[in-house]
Design a protein around this motif. Structure first.
Motif, PDB file in Angstrom:
ATOM      1  N   ARG A 113       0.831  -1.209   0.000  1.00 35.41           N
ATOM      2  CA  ARG A 113       0.000   0.000   0.000  1.00 35.41           C
ATOM      3  C   ARG A 113       0.862   1.253   0.000  1.00 35.41           C
ATOM      4  NH1 ARG A 113      -5.275   1.394   1.640  1.00 35.41           N
ATOM      5  NH2 ARG A 113      -5.562   3.594   1.104  1.00 35.41           N
ATOM      6  N   PHE A 114       1.932   1.256   0.802  1.00 32.02           N
ATOM      7  CA  PHE A 114       2.785   2.441   0.846  1.00 32.02           C
ATOM      8  C   PHE A 114       3.467   2.657  -0.505  1.00 32.02           C
ATOM      9  CE2 PHE A 114       6.247   5.281   1.763  1.00 32.02           C
ATOM     10  CZ  PHE A 114       5.763   6.094   2.778  1.00 32.02           C
ATOM     11  N   VAL A 115       3.910   1.570  -1.135  1.00 29.38           N
ATOM     12  CA  VAL A 115       4.564   1.674  -2.449  1.00 29.38           C
ATOM     13  C   VAL A 115       3.610   2.302  -3.467  1.00 29.38           C
ATOM     14  CG1 VAL A 115       5.607   0.393  -4.361  1.00 29.38           C
ATOM     15  CG2 VAL A 115       6.115  -0.259  -1.995  1.00 29.38           C
ATOM     16  N   THR A 116       2.379   1.828  -3.494  1.00 30.07           N
ATOM     17  CA  THR A 116       1.418   2.343  -4.477  1.00 30.07           C
ATOM     18  C   THR A 116       1.018   3.776  -4.156  1.00 30.07           C
ATOM     19  OG1 THR A 116      -0.418   1.362  -3.251  1.00 30.07           O
ATOM     20  CG2 THR A 116       0.510   0.077  -5.032  1.00 30.07           C
ATOM     21  N   ASP A 117       0.753   4.069  -2.883  1.00 31.45           N
ATOM     22  CA  ASP A 117       0.344   5.424  -2.509  1.00 31.45           C
ATOM     23  C   ASP A 117       1.461   6.431  -2.759  1.00 31.45           C
ATOM     24  OD1 ASP A 117      -2.085   4.431  -1.766  1.00 31.45           O
ATOM     25  OD2 ASP A 117      -1.763   4.611   0.405  1.00 31.45           O
ATOM     26  N   PHE A 118       2.677   6.077  -2.374  1.00 33.66           N
ATOM     27  CA  PHE A 118       3.813   6.986  -2.569  1.00 33.66           C
ATOM     28  C   PHE A 118       3.993   7.300  -4.053  1.00 33.66           C
ATOM     29  CE2 PHE A 118       8.224   7.782  -3.623  1.00 33.66           C
ATOM     30  CZ  PHE A 118       8.613   8.734  -2.696  1.00 33.66           C
ATOM     31  N   THR A 119       3.963   6.260  -4.880  1.00 38.70           N
ATOM     32  CA  THR A 119       4.179   6.463  -6.320  1.00 38.70           C
ATOM     33  C   THR A 119       3.071   7.326  -6.914  1.00 38.70           C
ATOM     34  OG1 THR A 119       5.265   4.300  -6.420  1.00 38.70           O
ATOM     35  CG2 THR A 119       4.570   5.275  -8.511  1.00 38.70           C
ATOM     36  N   ALA A 120       1.835   7.087  -6.513  1.00 35.72           N
ATOM     37  CA  ALA A 120       0.720   7.895  -7.018  1.00 35.72           C
ATOM     38  C   ALA A 120       0.867   9.355  -6.614  1.00 35.72           C
ATOM     39  CB  ALA A 120      -0.603   7.330  -6.502  1.00 35.72           C
TER      40      ALA A 120
END
Length: 428
Positions: free
Chosen positions: A100-107
């Motif tokens: 979740r952190f990977v996806t949220d950060f990238t977005a």
């Protein structure tokens, strides 16, 4: 984007050193600084320990992280490259960063990423610092990616700078002499911050001495302060004692990282612990014993003289340059076996010739190539190896090569798999 879509975006959109090599490198710290400033400079919100060097920096980083965690510190760990899962790069108390952190950060950072076109590594460094801040770590071990002075991680102001050793690697980027390479590695020494150098190498020691003088930093060469005695293998573990002159500081340390080259790293780690304790940390002897005995379990480290199976014994190791291969050969020579089988693949931008001329001619070779643009084609590797009387069949994939070695080996043989981090990644 889903997690898998996010990874695909990061891998395909951003220049990635593991995929394309030097073309992915940025010439300065500008992009990392911009990204971290946009995040509110998370790297300044927690303590850090910076670890560089040619060989051993990964093992050293993981051992330090394990010890600090056992000492009660909430510990971040940033390393590269990953072997199986992207999230291996960023850990807190051994647990990988959440999808979740990977996806949220990238977005959240996508507009900035599109605007400044950072490298894959620059984005992952910023991601790691943001995650460590979000998780409120007490301290983070930050492994240098490549070199030091111009590495993206070099925006931190650590509590301690650690440099394991200097050898020939990435000469196209860092220089063709040990002196030049040491100059790049020494760039992580910061004003007023103590620095531990793992190995004193007389031909380049002055590089670090001069850098420490210029930055008014305390400088300690670990292997001149400490030494090991009474080393032996116990099954798949390594036991040793660490002395300062005639005084035994740690008797019968047990290491679950059992390659003999870890003896160099353990001196670097112990000296780092001693120096940290002199500068406000509280790391008990019990934390050192427990951390070193359980580094693999605590941190998830793989690929360091790692046993994959018994009967026949299959071992892999990520050592890939001249110094790393020399350490591998010492471990092979210390292992009992009847016949030696070597599954090997290498990258085309490495010093292939210097490595091949070190390898034993009395082994049976299985030449392969990792699934990577930078990989040297297996048939080319076999042709180069033939010049040094290294003989064996060629395989299109690492898996096919390893399967052939297993089919040919007797139960008392040794199969070694290596030559590249990415060969090891595929067998894992």
């Amino acid at each position: 984007m889903t997690y898998l879509e996010t990874l695909d975006y990061l891998y395909s959109r951003l220049p990635m050193f593991t995929r394309i090599g030097a073309a992915a490198m940025k010439k300065d710290l500008h992009n990392t600084i911009v990204m971290c400033e946009n995040l509110g400079n998370p790297q300044d919100k927690f303590k850090t320990i910076h670890v560089g060097g040619t060989n051993g920096k990964g093992s050293t980083s993981h051992m330090l992280a394990a010890i600090l965690q056992k000492a009660g510190y909430k510990t971040g760990l940033y390393t590269s490259p990953h072997l199986k899962d992207f999230r291996e790069r960023i850990r807190v108390n051994g647990g990988m960063i959440t999808e979740r952190f990977v996806t949220d950060f990238t977005a959240q950072q996508k507009d900035l990423i599109e605007s400044i076109s950072p490298s894959f590594f620059e984005v992952t460094v910023a991601m790691a610092f943001a995650y460590f801040e979000a998780e409120k770590v007490d301290v983070a071990i930050v492994e240098v990616g490549l070199g030091g002075r111009k590495d993206s991680t070099n925006i931190i102001h650590p509590e301690l700078s650690v440099i394991t050793n200097i050898s020939f690697d990435h000469t196209n980027l860092l220089g063709n002499t040990l002196f030049e390479i040491a100059g790049q590695k020494a760039g992580i020494i910061k004003p007023g911050v103590p620095a531990v150098i793992g190995e004193r190498q007389e031909e380049i020691a002055q590089v670090f001495i001069d850098e420490a003088k210029e930055t008014a930093s305390e400088l300690i060469f670990a292997n001149t302060e400490l030494h090991v005695q009474d080393t032996l293998r116990e099954g798949r573990l390594l036991k040793t004692s660490v002395y300062k002159k005639d005084t035994c500081l740690f008797k019968d340390l047990v290491l679950d990282l059992s390659g003999f080259y870890q003896l160099k790293n353990v001196l670097t780690v112990i000296q780092s612990v001693l120096t940290l304790n002199q500068h406000g940390f509280d790391i008990s002897d019990e934390a050192v014993y427990s951390g070193l005995a359980n580094t693999v379990q605590i941190t998830g480290l793989q690929g360091r003289w790692q046993t994959l199976q018994e009967n026949p014994l299959v071992i892999c190791d990520t050592g890939h340059n001249m110094a790393g291969i020399q350490e591998v050969l010492e471990n092979i020579n210390a292992t009992k076996y009847h016949n030696l089988h070597i599954v090997i693949g290498m990258l085309g931008d490495k010093d292939v010739t210097s490595v091949l001329e070190m390898l034993p001619a009395n082994a049976k070779y299985y030449f392969c190539q990792p699934d990577l643009e930078r990989a040297m084609p297996a048939h080319q590797l076999a042709e180069q190896a033939a010049k040094f009387m290294l003989q064996g069949p060629v395989f299109e994939t690492v898996t096919l090569a390893l399967n052939a070695a297993k089919a040919n080996a007797e139960t008392d043989d040794l199969i070694f798999v290596g030559g590249s981090t990415f060969v090891v990644a595929e067998v894992l």
